[in-house]
Design a protein around this motif. Structure first.
Motif, PDB file in Angstrom:
ATOM      1  N   GLU A   6     -56.078  17.240 -87.240  1.00  0.00           N
ATOM      2  CA  GLU A   6     -55.844  16.382 -86.163  1.00  0.00           C
ATOM      3  C   GLU A   6     -54.273  16.303 -85.791  1.00  0.00           C
ATOM      4  N   ASP A   7     -53.928  15.349 -84.700  1.00  0.00           N
ATOM      5  CA  ASP A   7     -52.555  15.285 -84.626  1.00  0.00           C
ATOM      6  C   ASP A   7     -52.056  14.252 -85.378  1.00  0.00           C
ATOM      7  N   PRO A   8     -50.905  14.689 -86.024  1.00  0.00           N
ATOM      8  CA  PRO A   8     -50.057  13.887 -86.833  1.00  0.00           C
ATOM      9  C   PRO A   8     -49.963  12.357 -85.884  1.00  0.00           C
ATOM     10  N   GLN A   9     -50.076  11.086 -86.477  1.00  0.00           N
ATOM     11  CA  GLN A   9     -50.008  10.034 -85.670  1.00  0.00           C
ATOM     12  C   GLN A   9     -48.529   9.616 -85.526  1.00  0.00           C
ATOM     13  N   SER A  10     -47.851   9.690 -86.573  1.00  0.00           N
ATOM     14  CA  SER A  10     -46.335   9.232 -86.512  1.00  0.00           C
ATOM     15  C   SER A  10     -45.620  10.147 -85.882  1.00  0.00           C
ATOM     16  N   TYR A  11     -44.425   9.933 -85.759  1.00  0.00           N
ATOM     17  CA  TYR A  11     -43.595  11.070 -85.213  1.00  0.00           C
ATOM     18  C   TYR A  11     -43.136  12.054 -85.898  1.00  0.00           C
ATOM     19  N   ASP A  12     -43.141  11.675 -87.238  1.00  0.00           N
ATOM     20  CA  ASP A  12     -43.009  12.940 -87.966  1.00  0.00           C
ATOM     21  C   ASP A  12     -41.753  13.937 -87.869  1.00  0.00           C
ATOM     22  N   SER A  13     -40.573  13.326 -87.835  1.00  0.00           N
ATOM     23  CA  SER A  13     -39.315  14.146 -87.478  1.00  0.00           C
ATOM     24  C   SER A  13     -38.248  13.701 -88.274  1.00  0.00           C
ATOM     25  N   LEU A  14     -37.390  14.323 -88.623  1.00  0.00           N
ATOM     26  CA  LEU A  14     -36.178  14.293 -89.293  1.00  0.00           C
ATOM     27  C   LEU A  14     -35.225  13.360 -88.273  1.00  0.00           C
ATOM     28  N   TYR A  15     -35.103  13.639 -87.042  1.00  0.00           N
ATOM     29  CA  TYR A  15     -34.628  13.367 -86.003  1.00  0.00           C
ATOM     30  C   TYR A  15     -35.033  12.030 -85.469  1.00  0.00           C
ATOM     31  N   PRO A  16     -34.345  11.168 -84.924  1.00  0.00           N
ATOM     32  CA  PRO A  16     -34.890   9.734 -84.347  1.00  0.00           C
ATOM     33  C   PRO A  16     -35.979  10.164 -82.904  1.00  0.00           C
ATOM     34  N   GLY A  17     -36.956   9.690 -82.894  1.00  0.00           N
ATOM     35  CA  GLY A  17     -37.894   9.901 -81.794  1.00  0.00           C
ATOM     36  C   GLY A  17     -37.204   9.224 -80.626  1.00  0.00           C
ATOM     37  N   PHE A  18     -37.898   9.629 -79.535  1.00  0.00           N
ATOM     38  CA  PHE A  18     -37.476   9.002 -78.099  1.00  0.00           C
ATOM     39  C   PHE A  18     -38.523   8.221 -77.722  1.00  0.00           C
ATOM     40  N   ASP A  19     -38.272   7.140 -77.217  1.00  0.00           N
ATOM     41  CA  ASP A  19     -39.143   5.977 -76.677  1.00  0.00           C
ATOM     42  C   ASP A  19     -39.778   6.603 -75.214  1.00  0.00           C
ATOM     43  N   TYR A  20     -41.195   7.234 -75.314  1.00  0.00           N
ATOM     44  CA  TYR A  20     -41.510   7.777 -74.115  1.00  0.00           C
ATOM     45  C   TYR A  20     -42.547   6.902 -73.206  1.00  0.00           C
ATOM     46  N   THR A  21     -42.611   5.755 -73.747  1.00  0.00           N
ATOM     47  CA  THR A  21     -43.357   4.719 -73.267  1.00  0.00           C
ATOM     48  C   THR A  21     -42.790   4.074 -71.810  1.00  0.00           C
ATOM     49  N   LYS A  22     -41.613   4.216 -71.385  1.00  0.00           N
ATOM     50  CA  LYS A  22     -40.887   3.621 -70.112  1.00  0.00           C
ATOM     51  C   LYS A  22     -41.023   4.794 -68.937  1.00  0.00           C
ATOM     52  N   GLY A  23     -41.428   4.358 -67.756  1.00  0.00           N
ATOM     53  CA  GLY A  23     -40.661   5.042 -66.760  1.00  0.00           C
ATOM     54  C   GLY A  23     -42.053   6.213 -66.463  1.00  0.00           C
ATOM     55  N   TYR A  24     -41.661   7.217 -65.709  1.00  0.00           N
ATOM     56  CA  TYR A  24     -42.452   8.249 -65.301  1.00  0.00           C
ATOM     57  C   TYR A  24     -42.809   9.192 -66.390  1.00  0.00           C
ATOM     58  N   GLN A  25     -43.756   9.231 -67.061  1.00  0.00           N
ATOM     59  CA  GLN A  25     -43.967  10.546 -68.163  1.00  0.00           C
ATOM     60  C   GLN A  25     -45.054  11.446 -67.728  1.00  0.00           C
ATOM     61  N   TRP A  26     -44.427  12.903 -67.545  1.00  0.00           N
ATOM     62  CA  TRP A  26     -45.184  13.801 -66.814  1.00  0.00           C
ATOM     63  C   TRP A  26     -46.372  14.423 -67.871  1.00  0.00           C
ATOM     64  N   GLY A  27     -47.444  14.712 -67.474  1.00  0.00           N
ATOM     65  CA  GLY A  27     -48.392  15.279 -68.416  1.00  0.00           C
ATOM     66  C   GLY A  27     -49.382  16.110 -67.526  1.00  0.00           C
ATOM     67  N   MET A  28     -49.857  16.945 -68.240  1.00  0.00           N
ATOM     68  CA  MET A  28     -51.039  17.752 -67.381  1.00  0.00           C
ATOM     69  C   MET A  28     -52.193  17.839 -68.156  1.00  0.00           C
ATOM     70  N   ALA A  29     -53.621  18.001 -67.536  1.00  0.00           N
ATOM     71  CA  ALA A  29     -54.758  18.365 -68.266  1.00  0.00           C
ATOM     72  C   ALA A  29     -55.386  19.476 -67.481  1.00  0.00           C
ATOM     73  N   ILE A  30     -55.801  20.513 -68.472  1.00  0.00           N
ATOM     74  CA  ILE A  30     -56.518  21.723 -67.864  1.00  0.00           C
ATOM     75  C   ILE A  30     -57.933  21.756 -68.442  1.00  0.00           C
ATOM     76  N   ASP A  31     -59.052  21.817 -67.477  1.00  0.00           N
ATOM     77  CA  ASP A  31     -60.207  21.637 -67.728  1.00  0.00           C
ATOM     78  C   ASP A  31     -60.793  22.892 -68.119  1.00  0.00           C
ATOM     79  N   MET A  32     -61.331  23.337 -69.352  1.00  0.00           N
ATOM     80  CA  MET A  32     -61.603  24.920 -69.899  1.00  0.00           C
ATOM     81  C   MET A  32     -63.031  25.049 -69.222  1.00  0.00           C
ATOM     82  N   ASN A  33     -63.589  24.000 -68.817  1.00  0.00           N
ATOM     83  CA  ASN A  33     -64.835  24.248 -68.296  1.00  0.00           C
ATOM     84  C   ASN A  33     -64.960  24.505 -66.916  1.00  0.00           C
TER      85      ASN A  33
END
Lengths: 1050, 255, 471
Positions: free
Chosen positions: A772-799
């Motif tokens: 499963e996906d690691p829930q926390s940001y789990d990175s050495l470097y500070p994460g970026f806040d992706y909760t604001k503004g437009y955040q582009w994403g894509m979903a592909i239906d394998m079916n």
């Protein structure tokens, strides 16, 4: 000076010329220095010089980079490199560039803002309604026309690629008579003269040979000609014609009819060798695929359908089918008639079916009966008429006709038996009855049945006129070559698969002022000057079924790209009973099946580099065709991959390389048509082999191989995703599995459940033992806040993905992706930003394939970013991983560190900076990448930016009235090229921060999962797990060692 | 055995070290200056043009609005170069026989375009968009300089990446009230003598006193600005200009 | 003194604990100086040298052609593809850098550890280091195919773009690590040279030669103050370069360890890269010195003692490397991560598996022969072993870079790798450059530190003996 003389020497290397090399030399030898130039000019003016050049490049074949010697291109590269080396490129100055305004600027033009025009791409199985993007009036991209039901916004692979044909540098660029340059006027005079002569005999010697005509106007014009010349004749010929369906209809109904399928109403679909899920070579592919997949999107109200496929080749349809039976093409008829018998629809008893086939038959019969009225049986286009009759009878017996099957007028305006027609025509030609043969497009010399010897017959005709886009095999042997107009250059009209008509409007003035078939045919009428535009107008003025003022209607039709209620009404027909007689083929005979190629079709797209480099579905083969056979057939005959074998069919033979294809039946070889051309162009010449060479009138669809033998040579094929068998060992489950498939399953790249299992556990994509996906940001470097503004994403239906490749070409067209050529593809330097990964599960003798469109996943934790030393690939605040080409130095570390290997590198100068005709094709909003630069999918960032700017500007304008007005980018305003092209709506893109956006809602489904998320990449692109619906009485094809998806049926 | 060098050599050795240091430093400094020099950036170069068109004459002299010629500047990435027709609108009436205008006339006669030489020529991988700048309050002069004082057009800014970033990192410097100031080349920004009034909470500003731009009605809550930075900050907020972090992200200009 | 004569016995007959001396007996200050200087200050260049130089020079031309064509056509001329986007260039880079370790290790660390046997090999080893690092340095530049960009965008220079390099990238760390290492090694080497150059100046016959050496030795007069300053400087530099020996290859190993790629993404890389580096470094020193001591009759100074010690170091580091391989295998099994497991399976049994087994043979199995004194004390066999180790270490880098890349996460994008003739040309070209540079070095500079040799002589212990006498 040297150079010039060299050129002249080059120029005069062909025998035919007006001005002799000797004269050229004499004229030049006298002159020195300045005088030399003057004499050159004189020379150019000198009579005969032009012919000299024209003879050298008769069809306007432009000079293009030679492999040997320093060509222009290499020279430029050399200059570039040396300049760059000379000074650090930062300190080099911008060169001076001109800027050239209009003299009178068109009123409706805003330079820099693209416009869209509706038109129609003519195709033998019916026109494809498209919307064409036009930058400063040059077409740059083809999209589907959402207002037309035959497209509803999507396109197929051919429509996407057709724009490249317009700009193809190898197009015939001027007309010629016996290789002497001529213009339209000359031809006009010739025809006028001829008309006088032929008038007396009523045009007895006059014959027209056209492709399948779907343009009502052209037919109307043709008929006026035939009225004027009663004894003239008109034939249609397409190598991939629909005689089977047509003659079946004639036999059943006594009239021509086109079956129209309603997939949404069908719970059970049985495909009898029908490949209706790849491209428009199955009429109505786009709406059908859309309707079919609607029943597989797991929406609450629509239960999942089930697809049975009985097929003789590995097609996308079969790959996606829930249960699949592989049979020789010639045995499928036996199966059909047995099925018909089982369902009481006539047909013969099941003779010579193996137990498995019997089992399959019984199960299918049972399932179909259970869904009588809500089932569908589809005959294959490449099957003989008898199968079409049987299919119709089965549908009749199941009471599907009127529910899932209806009948309409065929798209071709005048359906004919094309084989009979061609035979008759050739007969006349050989009998010397023909003095003038007008060939409208097409390439019969190449694709006519070999036993007719069309070329020989043409030799007996005094005047062969060929209207053609290319100087192809046919043009070379006809006296007149008239360079034609591409469909984006001309007016016309076309009927879609269901008969709905729409207009074809020119997007650009003919590049080489070629002429259309309308204008050519018009020459034979009493109104020879009638232009295509006038023709369209006149015809629709008479036939347009719309109230009100014609001019207004016409403008509306143009705008909408559809002519309302122009479709001839549906017909209520009942097929006559009575089983057709069928003669099964001997079990051990090896059949040879001819099929249209998934990329070059019948050869018309042979010079289209995009299609040539488009991987054929499942085969993943580029640039070639092959003799395709099953594992065991190859093994039994002792053929290895890439062995060249000689296939002999009644006395004629062709040599072809072997390609083992998983899931093909025994004793069956499939040959794709459309290759082995030598007068095609720089992209097509010399690739593959010509299967037409053994395709005769006797066996147009399925032949029997007399002899199969190794020639001893091998021919290398460029296969982009190489599949390897697991060596059989202890565990029988492991036998004949695909290593890549097995790994894909083990790595949770593919997650799949049966329909029942899904209903029990909708969360199967996570509830099973997946990382499963690691829930926390789990990175050495500070994460970026992706909760604001437009955040582009894509979903592909394998079916929903049917692996039809239209997204692949759409991406290539939108993003100026370069073509690299066969050699580079072979060593793994394909440049496609979007590829369709194909994984096999189950026994490779009859596997199931999963299509996984793979593009940049735009990881929030992108591994490519921290390793780039110059920061050439970085994240935008909106979560897009963007590539800065002009900053990239080419360390290629990003590609190594990309778990999805979606990055592409310009190992050489792949983009063509030289060929002039390709420049207007490019998308002006996307950089053309040079050598040594990394590139990859950008989520069509240019479209995102355009949408944002539009939104922000509109906001400013709104604020003039209401200072507090806000205007955000609306959901669906940003559509990526792949999403737009997808016929099955499998790709959805949008703002994942907006809870109401489509993509958010789709990603909220339990079936949504990311790839390799345990590597902590946090991809923005996610996939919707597959659900399959196999009939367990037959079994399923998704089992894999180490994982069982399906379990037992509940 | 005689020494190879005389005593002076030691001094020479020490000297050479110093000189070496100097050479390296000065070389670095020169290169650094060179890469920003007008020679490289082509700032101020008055390039050869088919017609010596004077912005000074047409803008300052005749008071033509920028948009009369550059028609698409407000609604396209490309500002637009006037077609010959635009020139002829006037020059079919005045200066009809001037020799310097012959190229224009012949272009119009023979329907052949005039080939101007591009002045503000960005690299092909830079996607600059006029529309959004104009609509977010960046005036023509901010980038193109005092064109009303240019008898022959020349490039004002360096147009180097750092030059673009300089503003993208702090737009407040240059942002103006939407309306006349955008196209007013001479506008020097607010000061004590020419103040700017803005209706509070809106981007509706005027230079001619506390009156709303459109309606001309007096403002309800006018704010007076007398210096660019405060005005800039205010307008950045009003016009929803994206944060520096967002507008200096690479994809803003490079695709 | 007690061991005198034992060395004349054949190795098998010697008492086990007795090592041969670091310098053959019977030498005087004069004879040492004379012997070493002669190789440089001889007017007649040996024919063998000329011959070798011409050959290597020719090979360097191959490198030039390969590089020229690369800049014209692009890295497409190499065998790299997607997924194997790194190939020979990186393999060679890491290999050369590794070789460039012995020098500083010998000169710096052994100096601090007061290992007297280092003295007669450190000079050559340091030179070797410099040339190896030069060869290594070429590859990052060639590797992009567009050096005119890579050359300066990788350095933090205030450019008009208003952006800086990306300091999170290990490639940037490389730039600094390698350039620092090169600079310090150069200084260290040159400082060590000064007194000897002075000796050359004083003994040179020809005026021009005298002048050149005169300039190079920066007015060294051998006064007490000079010596005092020299010692301090030398010690400081030794201290400076000691951590570098460890840091450089650690940073290089991060080029891989930072990545998420199975087979790269592992914490064991730094130690075992450093060990590997020393391993190959000593191997290369042996590969060079054994023939040279034969050719120039330096057997008295580069004695069996040196060969044996180096052999022992190789044996030790070789075992560390072996441990590293074992750990990789263990981890891939112990982690139970599907990707790790597969990648090791693929490394050992995949299509390129035979490289892995070659590597094991060359790097672990064969070098075990060094346990035997017979092997250690036979120059020829030792030389062969050293060559084997060099090849083995090259294979190790190949296995790490290419085999890990060619089959990673997505089975769909598995590919393969096949080097082209240009890959080979470039690699062989650097070998040529390396040898050519080394030949030039032994021609114009003393390959053994003369003044340090003098210190090794018993005569230099005069003062100690006097003290004992006073008691």
């Amino acid at each position: 000076m040297e150079n010039h003389t060299d050129n002249l020497v080059q120029i005069t290397t062909t025998p035919k010329r007006k001005l002799s090399l000797q004269e050229v030399r004499e004229r030049l030898s006298a002159a020195k220095g300045k005088a030399y130039w003057r004499s050159l000019e004189e020379l150019v003016d000198a009579p005969g010089f032009e012919e000299l050049l024209e003879n050298e490049f008769p069809a306007g074949v432009t000079e293009f980079p030679q492999e040997s010697g320093v060509s222009r291109r290499n020279f430029m590269k050399l200059m570039g490199a040396s300049m760059a080396l000379a000074g650090l490129s930062a300190c080099t100055r911008q060169p001076e560039e001109p800027i050239v305004p209009y003299v009178r600027q068109p009123e409706d033009l805003i330079p820099g803002v693209p416009k869209y025009f509706a038109t129609t791409m003519p195709f033998p199985t019916g026109g494809i309604p498209v919307l064409v993007k036009s930058n400063e009036f040059r077409p740059t991209k083809i999209e589907g026309n959402a207002m037309h039901p035959a497209s509803s916004g999507a396109t197929d692979v051919f429509a996407q690629a057709s724009i490249l044909d317009l700009y193809d540098p190898d197009r015939a660029q001027n007309s010629s008579y016996r290789d002497q340059r001529r213009n339209w006027g000359d031809f006009h005079d010739a025809i006028d003269a001829y008309k006088v002569k032929a008038g007396a005999s009523g045009g007895a010697g006059l014959r027209f040979l056209s492709e399948t005509i779907i343009s009502p106007t052209l037919v109307w014009q043709m008929q006026t000609v035939l009225k004027k010349f009663p004894s003239a004749k008109w034939y249609q010929w397409d190598p991939i014609h629909r005689d089977s369906a047509r003659s079946a209809a004639k036999q059943m109904f006594g009239q021509y009819a086109e079956p129209i399928y309603n997939f949404e109403a069908a719970n059970v679909v049985l495909s009898l060798d029908a490949d209706f899920l790849y491209a428009s070579y199955f009429p109505g592919f786009i709406p059908y695929a859309r309707a079919f997949t609607k029943r597989r999107k797991m929406a609450e109200d629509t239960p999942m359908n089930r697809l049975y496929a009985v097929e003789s080749f590995a097609t996308t349809t079969g790959a996606l089918s829930d249960n699949r039976l592989r049979m020789r093409a010639s045995d499928i008829m036996v199966f059909a008639s047995a099925l018909a018998a089982a369902l009481g629809g006539g047909g013969g008893a099941a003779t010579g079916l193996s137990d498995d086939e019997q089992k399959f038959l019984q199960a299918v019969a049972k399932d179909l009966k259970a869904n009588a009225g809500a089932s569908l049986v589809i005959p294959g286009e490449q099957q003989p008429p008898e199968l079409h009759i049987l299919a119709a009878q089965i549908n009749q017996a199941l009471g599907n006709i009127g529910k899932t099957v209806s009948y309409a007028e065929p798209p071709e305006v005048v359906p004919t038996d094309q084989f009979a027609g061609l035979r008759e025509l050739v007969g006349d030609m050989n009998a010397g009855k023909v003095d003038t043969l007008i060939i409208l497009y097409g390439n019969p010399v190449y694709d006519a049945p070999v036993d007719l010897d069309f070329e020989g017959a043409m030799g007996k005709v005094a005047n062969n006129v060929h209207l053609s886009l290319y100087r192809n095999e046919t043009s070379r042997v006809s006296q007149w070559l008239l360079h034609g107009a591409h469909y984006l250059e001309t007016w016309s009209d076309a009927r879609a698969y269901d008969g709905t008509a729409s207009l074809v409007q020119p997007l650009i003035a003919p590049l080489y002022d070629g002429h259309s078939a309308h204008e050519l045919v018009a020459l034979f009428t009493d109104t020879p000057e009638m232009t295509a535009y006038q023709a369209i107008q006149t015809y629709w003025q008479q036939n347009g079924k719309a109230a009100g003022d014609f001019a207004t209607n016409f403008r509306r039709w143009l705008h909408d790209g559809i002519i309302p209620n122009s479709a001839p009404g549906a017909k209520t027909l009942t097929p006559r009973a009575g089983a057709p007689t069928i003669t099964p083929l001997a079990k051990d005979a090896i059949e040879v099946v001819f099929r249209p190629d998934p990329t070059t079709y019948d050869g018309r797209y042979n010079n289209n580099a995009w299609l040539q480099e488009c991987p054929k579905p499942l085969l993943r083969l580029e640039w070639d065709n092959a003799a395709m056979m099953s594992i065991e057939t190859a093994a039994r005959l002792g053929f290895e991959q890439e062995d060249v074998i000689r296939i002999t069919v009644d006395g004629r033979y062709v040599d072809a390389p072997v390609l083992v294809v998983y899931g093909m039946p025994e004793n069956s070889i499939t040959l794709n048509l459309g290759y082995g051309r030598y007068f095609s162009g720089r992209a097509g010449n010399g690739f593959g082999f010509n299967a037409y060479a053994i395709r005769s009138t006797k066996t147009p669809l399925i032949a029997v191989a007399e002899k199969l033998e190794k020639t001893g040579d091998t021919y290398h094929l460029a296969v982009v995703q190489n599949y390897t068998l697991i060596k059989p060992h202890g565990d029988p489950k492991w036998m004949n599995r695909s290593v890549q498939g097995a790994e894909a399953v083990r790595r949770d790249l593919i997650r799949v459940a049966s329909y029942d299992q899904y209903k029990k556990d909708p969360d199967f994509a996570h509830s099973q033992t997946f990382d499963e996906d690691p829930q926390s940001y789990d990175s050495l470097y500070p994460g970026f806040d992706y909760t604001k503004g437009y955040q582009w994403g894509m979903a592909i239906d394998m079916n929903s993905c049917v692996g039809c490749n239209s997204c692949v070409i759409a991406c290539q067209a939108e993003n100026n992706v370069a073509v690299v050529g066969k050699e580079q593809v072979k060593i793994g330097r394909d440049m496609k930003w979007l590829r369709i990964d194909t994984y096999y599960t189950g026994d490779l003798h009859n596997p199931r394939a999963f299509f996984q469109p793979m593009l940049c996943q735009h990881c929030e934790n992108a591994p490519c970013e921290p390793v780039c030393p110059v920061g050439a690939t970085v994240h935008t605040p909106e979560g897009v991983n963007t590539m800065v080409y002009n900053r990239c130095v080419g360390t290629r570390y990003c590609s190594n560190n990309c778990p999805y290997k979606v990055r592409r590198f310009n190992f050489k100068l792949f983009s063509d900076y030289i060929t002039p005709s390709l420049k207007p094709l490019r998308n002006p909003d996307v950089t053309v990448r040079s050598r040594g630069v990394m590139e990859k999918c950008s989520y069509c960032i240019q479209r995102i930016n355009a949408a944002r700017i539009q939104a922000e500007v509109e906001e400013t304008r709104l604020q003039e009235d209401d200072p507090t007005a806000e205007r955000k980018i609306r959901d669906g305003e940003v559509v990526t090229a792949c999403q737009q092209a997808c016929p099955t709506d499998a790709i959805v893109f949008g703002n994942i921060n907006d809870p109401d956006s489509r993509v958010t809602r789709i990603k909220a489904q339990p079936r949504n999962y990311g790839l390799l998320t345990d590597v902590n990449t946090r991809p923005r692109t996610s996939y919707i797990a597959s659900v399959v619906n196999p009939n367990f009485e037959i079994g399923d094809r998704t089992d894999m060692p180490g994982k069982t998806f399906i379990g037992e049926q509940s | 055995m005689p020494q190879v060098f005389n005593r002076g050599a030691n001094g020479l050795a020490r000297m050479s070290l110093v000189i070496l240091g100097l050479v390296v430093t000065s070389l670095a400094l020169t290169l650094n200056e060179l890469q920003r020099s007008p020679y490289v950036t082509r700032q101020g170069e008055r390039l050869e043009q088919p017609v010596p068109f004077s912005h000074q004459h047409h803008v300052a002299g005749l008071g033509l609005d920028c948009r009369y010629c550059h028609t698409s500047v407000e609604n396209s990435s490309f500002a637009g170069i006037p077609p010959t027709k635009t020139c002829m609108n006037c020059h079919s009436e005045i200066w009809t026989n001037a020799d310097i205008l012959e190229p224009v006339r012949s272009s119009y006669r023979n329907n052949t375009s005039i080939w101007w030489t591009k002045i503000h020529d960005l690299p092909d991988y830079v996607y600059f968009n006029h529309e959004i700048h104009i609509n977010k309050g960046i005036g023509c002069a901010s980038c193109h300089g005092p064109v009303d004082e240019m008898p022959l057009m020349y490039q004002h800014g360096s147009l180097q990446m750092e030059w673009c970033l300089d503003c993208h990192r702090n737009p407040a410097k240059n942002i103006r009230p939407i309306g006349d100031p955008i196209f007013n080349i001479g506008w020097k920004g607010p000061s004590q003598d020419n103040q700017v009034w803005c209706e509070q909470g809106t981007g509706d500003c005027s230079l001619s006193g506390p009156y709303l731009q459109k309606s001309g009605k007096p403002m309800l809550k006018p704010i007076v600005f007398t210096d660019q930075m405060t005005l800039g900050k205010y307008l950045v907020a009003q016009y929803h200009v994206r944060t520096p972090n967002e507008i200096q992200s690479c994809e803003t200009c490079h695709r | 003194m007690s061991t005198k004569g034992l060395t004349d016995l054949p190795p098998s007959k010697r008492p086990f604990l007795v090592d041969p001396p670091v310098i053959a007996p019977g030498h005087t200050f004069a004879s040492v100086t004379e012997k070493v200087m002669r190789t440089v200050l001889t007017p007649r260049t040996p024919f063998g040298w000329i011959f070798g130089f011409l050959i290597t020079f020719g090979v360097v031309q191959v490198l030039m052609i390969a590089a020229g064509y690369l800049f014209y056509e692009g890295v497409g001329i190499w065998g790299i593809t997607i997924p194997s986007a790194w190939g020979f260039a990186i393999v060679n880079f890491v290999w050369w850098i590794g070789i460039g370790h012995a020098g500083t290790l010998i000169s710096a660390i052994l100096l601090l550890l007061k290992q007297s046997w280092r003295t007669s090999i450190n000079r050559a080893a340091e030179a070797m280091t410099l040339f190896a690092v030069m060869c290594a340095g070429m590859f990052p530049i060639l590797h992009t195919g567009r050096p005119w960009l890579a050359a300066y965008w990788l350095f933090p220079i205030p450019l008009t773009m208003g952006v800086w390099p990306q300091f999170r990238s290990p490639l940037i760390w490389d730039v600094f690590a390698v350039s620092t290492y090169f600079t310090v090694s150069l200084l260290f080497w040159y400082t060590g040279l000064i007194p000897d150059i002075a000796t050359l100046r004083d003994n040179a016959k020809h005026k021009i030669t005298r002048t050149i050496y005169g300039v190079m030795c920066m007015g060294w007069r051998g006064s007490g103050r000079h010596w005092a300053r020299y010692e301090t400087a030398y010690l400081i530099l030794a201290g400076l370069s000691t951590p570098l020996v460890l840091s450089v290859h650690t940073v290089v190993s991060w080029d891989f360890a930072i990545a998420v790629l199975p087979g790269w993404h592992t914490t064991i890389f730094p130690p075992y890269f450093v060990a590997g580096a020393i391993y190959s470094g000593f191997a290369m020193v042996l590969t060079l010195l054994i023939p040279i001591r034969a050719a120039y009759g330096m057997k008295d100074f580069i004695t069996e003692r040196h060969l044996q010690n180096m052999a022992k170091v190789m044996l030790a580091t070789g075992l560390i490397v072996a441990y590293g391989y074992f750990m990789e295998a263990l981890m891939s099994w112990y982690a139970g991560d599907v990707f790790e497991t597969f990648q090791f399976k693929n490394r050992a049994t995949g299509p390129l598996g035979y490289f892995y087994w070659l590597l094991i043979t060359f790097n672990i199995v064969l070098p075990q022969s060094l346990w035997f004194r017979k092997v250690r004390s036979s120059p020829v066999v030792l030389w062969i072993v050293s060559i084997i180790v060099n090849i083995g270490m090259w294979l190790e880098r190949f296995v790490i870079v290419v085999i890990s890349l060619h089959r990673d996460f997505l089975p769909s994008s598995w590919g393969t790798y096949k080097a082209t003739r240009w890959d080979y040309a470039t690699f062989i070209g650097t070998l040529g450059f390396f040898t050519m540079a080394f030949l030039l070095f032994i021609r114009v500079l003393p390959m053994i530190s003369i003044f340090e040799l003098r210190v090794l002589l018993p005569q230099s212990r005069v003062r100690l003996q006097a003290q004992e006498f006073m008691k």
